[in-house]
Enzyme design. Structure first.
Site, short mmCIF file in Angstrom:
data_model
loop_
_atom_site.label_atom_id
_atom_site.label_comp_id
_atom_site.label_asym_id
_atom_site.label_seq_id
_atom_site.Cartn_x
_atom_site.Cartn_y
_atom_site.Cartn_z
N VAL A 72 26.01 40.94 45.93
CA VAL A 72 25.98 39.53 46.26
C VAL A 72 25.03 39.01 47.20
O VAL A 72 24.35 39.82 47.84
CB VAL A 72 27.54 39.41 46.91
CG1 VAL A 72 27.50 40.05 48.19
CG2 VAL A 72 27.91 37.92 47.09
N CYS A 73 24.68 37.72 47.29
CA CYS A 73 23.75 37.04 48.24
C CYS A 73 24.54 35.89 48.42
O CYS A 73 25.59 35.47 48.46
CB CYS A 73 22.57 36.95 47.65
SG CYS A 73 22.15 35.79 46.09
N ARG A 74 23.73 34.96 48.73
CA ARG A 74 24.45 33.40 49.45
C ARG A 74 24.91 32.87 48.13
O ARG A 74 25.72 32.11 48.11
CB ARG A 74 23.33 32.54 50.21
CG ARG A 74 23.93 31.44 50.58
CD ARG A 74 23.00 30.50 51.58
NE ARG A 74 21.72 30.62 50.99
CZ ARG A 74 20.92 29.57 51.32
NH1 ARG A 74 21.26 28.57 51.63
NH2 ARG A 74 19.61 29.71 50.60
#
Length: 107
Positions: free
Chosen positions: A58-60
């Protein structure tokens, strides 16, 4: 190489192992409790820290996690990209914590 699996943030299992590849300030503002934080640029050097088994990356918003997941998959890891990243996670009302003493937020 097989197609990279991806799932919406709202459907990530509660017991999934999460790898958060955002930068330190993003992590401190808000993240999933129990997630492993390894900024994208550090992933190749920190492989020994990754747990066995499937990882949800996951990231932004999903772009950095896509790149990290593709690289990890190419190096033999079982990975799933979290579509929409932490923005979608927060929008789905999924729980988050912060490291800065403020209410968790996605920055």
């Amino acid at each position: 190489m097989p197609e990279l699996p991806a799932v919406p943030a709202a459907t990530v299992p509660s017991d999934a192992r999460l790898l958060d590849v955002r930068e330190d300030d993003e992590w401190e503002a808000g993240h999933v409790a129990g997630a492993l934080h390894v900024p994208l640029a550090e992933v190749p050097q920190r492989l020994a820290e990754l747990p066995e088994g499937q990882l949800h990356v996951v990231c932004r918003a999903g772009g950095r996690s896509q790149r990290a997941a593709e690289w990890l998959q190419g190096n033999g890891y079982d990975v799933v990209n979290v579509e929409g990243g932490m923005q979608s996670w927060a929008a789905a009302g999924r729980p988050m914590v912060s490291e800065n003493g403020q209410d968790p937020a996605v920055v």
